[in-house]
Write an enzyme that holds these catalytic residues in place. Structure first.
Site, PDB file in Angstrom:
ATOM      1  N   SER A 143       6.743  -2.019  -0.595  1.00 11.19           N
ATOM      2  CA  SER A 143       6.762  -1.783   0.856  1.00 11.19           C
ATOM      3  C   SER A 143       8.156  -1.359   1.295  1.00 11.19           C
ATOM      4  O   SER A 143       9.157  -1.704   0.654  1.00 11.19           O
ATOM      5  CB  SER A 143       6.401  -3.084   1.583  1.00 11.19           C
ATOM      6  N   TYR A 156       7.058 -12.841   3.316  1.00 14.22           N
ATOM      7  CA  TYR A 156       6.393 -11.641   2.765  1.00 14.22           C
ATOM      8  C   TYR A 156       7.407 -10.653   2.192  1.00 14.22           C
ATOM      9  O   TYR A 156       7.217 -10.145   1.080  1.00 14.22           O
ATOM     10  CB  TYR A 156       5.597 -10.998   3.897  1.00 14.22           C
ATOM     11  N   LYS A 160       7.790  -8.355  -1.596  1.00 11.59           N
ATOM     12  CA  LYS A 160       7.754  -6.894  -1.756  1.00 11.59           C
ATOM     13  C   LYS A 160       9.025  -6.397  -2.454  1.00 11.59           C
ATOM     14  O   LYS A 160       8.984  -5.452  -3.242  1.00 11.59           O
ATOM     15  CB  LYS A 160       7.547  -6.241  -0.390  1.00 11.59           C
TER      16      LYS A 160
HETATM   17  N1  LIG Z   1      -0.752  -1.821   5.655  1.00 14.58           N
HETATM   18  C1  LIG Z   1       0.576  -1.720   5.625  1.00 14.58           C
HETATM   19  O1  LIG Z   1       1.228  -1.424   6.629  1.00 14.58           O
HETATM   20  C2  LIG Z   1       1.316  -1.963   4.360  1.00 14.58           C
HETATM   21  C3  LIG Z   1       0.731  -2.558   3.265  1.00 14.58           C
HETATM   22  N2  LIG Z   1       1.468  -2.751   2.132  1.00 14.58           N
HETATM   23  C4  LIG Z   1       0.894  -3.361   0.961  1.00 14.58           C
HETATM   24  O2  LIG Z   1      -0.254  -2.620   0.594  1.00 14.58           O
HETATM   25  C5  LIG Z   1      -1.125  -3.454  -0.161  1.00 14.58           C
HETATM   26  C6  LIG Z   1      -2.543  -3.231   0.336  1.00 14.58           C
HETATM   27  O3  LIG Z   1      -2.622  -3.675   1.675  1.00 14.58           O
HETATM   28  P1  LIG Z   1      -3.560  -3.025   2.772  1.00 14.58           P
HETATM   29  O4  LIG Z   1      -4.395  -1.978   2.191  1.00 14.58           O
HETATM   30  O5  LIG Z   1      -2.718  -2.721   3.941  1.00 14.58           O
HETATM   31  O6  LIG Z   1      -4.417  -4.315   3.178  1.00 14.58           O
HETATM   32  P2  LIG Z   1      -5.967  -4.656   3.115  1.00 14.58           P
HETATM   33  O7  LIG Z   1      -6.089  -6.031   3.647  1.00 14.58           O
HETATM   34  O8  LIG Z   1      -6.750  -3.566   3.751  1.00 14.58           O
HETATM   35  O9  LIG Z   1      -6.295  -4.641   1.541  1.00 14.58           O
HETATM   36  C7  LIG Z   1      -5.861  -5.646   0.683  1.00 14.58           C
HETATM   37  C8  LIG Z   1      -7.023  -6.063  -0.196  1.00 14.58           C
HETATM   38  O10 LIG Z   1      -6.540  -7.072  -1.112  1.00 14.58           O
HETATM   39  C9  LIG Z   1      -7.470  -8.135  -1.082  1.00 14.58           C
HETATM   40  N3  LIG Z   1      -6.903  -9.415  -1.486  1.00 14.58           N
HETATM   41  C10 LIG Z   1      -6.276 -10.334  -0.698  1.00 14.58           C
HETATM   42  N4  LIG Z   1      -5.946 -11.406  -1.416  1.00 14.58           N
HETATM   43  C11 LIG Z   1      -6.375 -11.173  -2.680  1.00 14.58           C
HETATM   44  C12 LIG Z   1      -6.334 -11.937  -3.863  1.00 14.58           C
HETATM   45  N5  LIG Z   1      -5.793 -13.165  -3.896  1.00 14.58           N
HETATM   46  N6  LIG Z   1      -6.875 -11.411  -4.983  1.00 14.58           N
HETATM   47  C13 LIG Z   1      -7.452 -10.191  -4.965  1.00 14.58           C
HETATM   48  N7  LIG Z   1      -7.523  -9.427  -3.862  1.00 14.58           N
HETATM   49  C14 LIG Z   1      -6.986  -9.914  -2.726  1.00 14.58           C
HETATM   50  C15 LIG Z   1      -7.918  -8.154   0.355  1.00 14.58           C
HETATM   51  O11 LIG Z   1      -9.060  -8.955   0.545  1.00 14.58           O
HETATM   52  P3  LIG Z   1      -9.238  -9.676   2.008  1.00 14.58           P
HETATM   53  O12 LIG Z   1      -9.658  -8.579   2.934  1.00 14.58           O
HETATM   54  O13 LIG Z   1     -10.287 -10.696   1.781  1.00 14.58           O
HETATM   55  O14 LIG Z   1      -7.896 -10.263   2.345  1.00 14.58           O
HETATM   56  C16 LIG Z   1      -8.156  -6.692   0.616  1.00 14.58           C
HETATM   57  O15 LIG Z   1      -9.413  -6.270   0.160  1.00 14.58           O
HETATM   58  C17 LIG Z   1      -0.600  -4.869   0.019  1.00 14.58           C
HETATM   59  O16 LIG Z   1       0.096  -5.256  -1.153  1.00 14.58           O
HETATM   60  C18 LIG Z   1       0.368  -4.761   1.180  1.00 14.58           C
HETATM   61  O17 LIG Z   1       1.399  -5.700   1.094  1.00 14.58           O
HETATM   62  C19 LIG Z   1       2.778  -2.374   2.049  1.00 14.58           C
HETATM   63  C20 LIG Z   1       3.377  -1.796   3.107  1.00 14.58           C
HETATM   64  C21 LIG Z   1       2.706  -1.550   4.343  1.00 14.58           C
HETATM   65  C1  LIG Z   2       1.360  -5.529   7.129  1.00 14.35           C
HETATM   66  C2  LIG Z   2       2.530  -4.979   7.881  1.00 14.35           C
HETATM   67  O1  LIG Z   2       2.125  -4.314   9.017  1.00 14.35           O
HETATM   68  C3  LIG Z   2       3.255  -3.998   7.044  1.00 14.35           C
HETATM   69  O2  LIG Z   2       3.461  -4.559   5.774  1.00 14.35           O
HETATM   70  C4  LIG Z   2       4.510  -3.998   5.270  1.00 14.35           C
HETATM   71  O3  LIG Z   2       4.867  -4.194   4.137  1.00 14.35           O
HETATM   72  C5  LIG Z   2       5.171  -3.104   6.250  1.00 14.35           C
HETATM   73  O4  LIG Z   2       6.523  -3.278   6.229  1.00 14.35           O
HETATM   74  C6  LIG Z   2       4.578  -3.516   7.534  1.00 14.35           C
HETATM   75  O5  LIG Z   2       5.316  -4.561   8.110  1.00 14.35           O
END
Ligand SMILES: NC(=O)C1=CN([C@@H]2O[C@H](COP(=O)(O)OP(=O)(O)OC[C@H]3O[C@@H](n4cnc5c(N)ncnc54)[C@H](OP(=O)(O)O)[C@@H]3O)[C@@H](O)[C@H]2O)C=CC1
Ligand SMILES: C[C@H](O)[C@@H]1OC(=O)[C@H](O)[C@@H]1O
Length: 253
Positions: A143, A156, A160
């Site tokens: 991230s 968090y 990351k």
């Molecule tokens: N969206 C953003 O702005 C950003 C996201 N990220 C990173 O991107 C990645 C994906 O996030 P994003 O697509 O936004 O989020 P989502 O919640 O849409 O997707 C994450 C998925 O991971 C699943 N999950 C949660 N906990 C577990 C677990 N213990 N084991 C297996 N699967 C699990 C979630 O299930 P459930 O729905 O049940 O929680 C969900 O299906 C994350 O690592 C996040 O930190 C990084 C930067 C920015």
């Molecule tokens: C989930 C947040 O909106 C998102 O997660 C990250 O890692 C980004 O920096 C944003 O804060």
């Protein structure tokens, strides 16, 4: 097609960034293995969408924070898809909370899923690739939060930064096996993880104002960078981190 004949596996592939990356990988010619914590019914239509592209799809329900999930995922991939070429560590949680009264359980869970989960999965995927002896690519979804702080993300952001660091170290450890390790650093991408946080319109518009491209990201904005890093177009790229944030990070003043 960038991933023709490859097998790509992804954690957290049921939603958001992971789902978009899984679909794009299939469009680019890869068979796709997904693990996530959600029930299999939740991913049925996603698996159908992948299969419509002519590629194979499999789903394994599991918690990435449990080391045995990684072992089960690799053996399922080997038995059903015949091996692994590209691994994407993406599953994560971001329970926004103030620092001073952060409950220990929230800290432990966030570290358990985001950092330990990534470690267990990357280690298992790397062992699978080493056993196969044909190299591979590993991409971790880190991230922009690896580089900057967040008032309600003190539990968090270190995870990351940890994932980003893991890719730097595994790039060295796995280079001799021709396994490349890189991270993508998304900015703020609209997904279920931040739906509540972005419901605060003041916060969302302040963020957008800081982004030179003038919008928050969409999950599909990550799909291309992930596929690129997994493909042979990136064959000399390892230990790198690719910011995918619409220019937010560099926009200081
Ligand atoms: N969206 C953003 O702005 C950003 C996201 N990220 C990173 O991107 C990645 C994906 O996030 P994003 O697509 O936004 O989020 P989502 O919640 O849409 O997707 C994450 C998925 O991971 C699943 N999950 C949660 N906990 C577990 C677990 N213990 N084991 C297996 N699967 C699990 C979630 O299930 P459930 O729905 O049940 O929680 C969900 O299906 C994350 O690592 C996040 O930190 C990084 C930067 C920015
Ligand atoms: C989930 C947040 O909106 C998102 O997660 C990250 O890692 C980004 O920096 C944003 O804060």
């Amino acid at each position: 097609m960038l991933l023709e004949g490859k097998v790509l596996a992804i954690t957290g592939g049921a939603s958001g960034i992971g789902k978009a990356a899984a679909l794009e990988a299939a469009r680019q010619g890869a068979d796709v293995a997904i693990t996530d914590i959600v029930a299999p019914e939740t991913v049925r239509s996603l698996l159908d969408e992948i299969e419509v592209t002519g590629r194979r799809a499999l789903y394994l329900q599991g918690d990435v924070a449990e080391p045995e999930t990684a072992v089960r995922f690799m053996s399922t991939i080997e038995s059903q898809l015949g091996g692994l070429d590209v691994f994407v560590s993406n599953a994560g949680i971001c329970p926004f909370h103030a620092f001073l009264d952060l409950p220990p359980d929230v800290l432990k869970k966030t570290i358990g899923v985001n950092l330990l989960g990534a470690y267990f999965m990357v280690q298992a995927a790397a062992n699978q690739m080493v056993r196969q002896g044909r190299g591979g690519a590993i991409i971790a979804v880190s991230s922009i939060s690896a580089l900057v702080g967040g008032e309600f993300q003190t539990h968090y952001t270190p995870t990351k930064a940890g994932v980003h660091s893991l890719m730097q170290s595994t790039a060295i450890a796995l280079g001799p096996h021709n396994i490349r390790c890189n991270s993508v650093l998304p900015g703020t991408i609209r997904t279920p993880i931040n739906q509540e946080d972005l419901a605060d319109e003041g916060k969302a518009s302040a963020m957008i104002a800081r982004i030179p491209l003038g919008r928050l990201g969409e999950p599909e904005d990550l799909a291309g960078p992930i596929v690129f890093l997994g493909s042979s177009l990136a064959s000399y790229v390892t230990g790198a981190a690719l910011l995918v944030d619409g220019g937010c990070f560099v926009n200081l003043q």
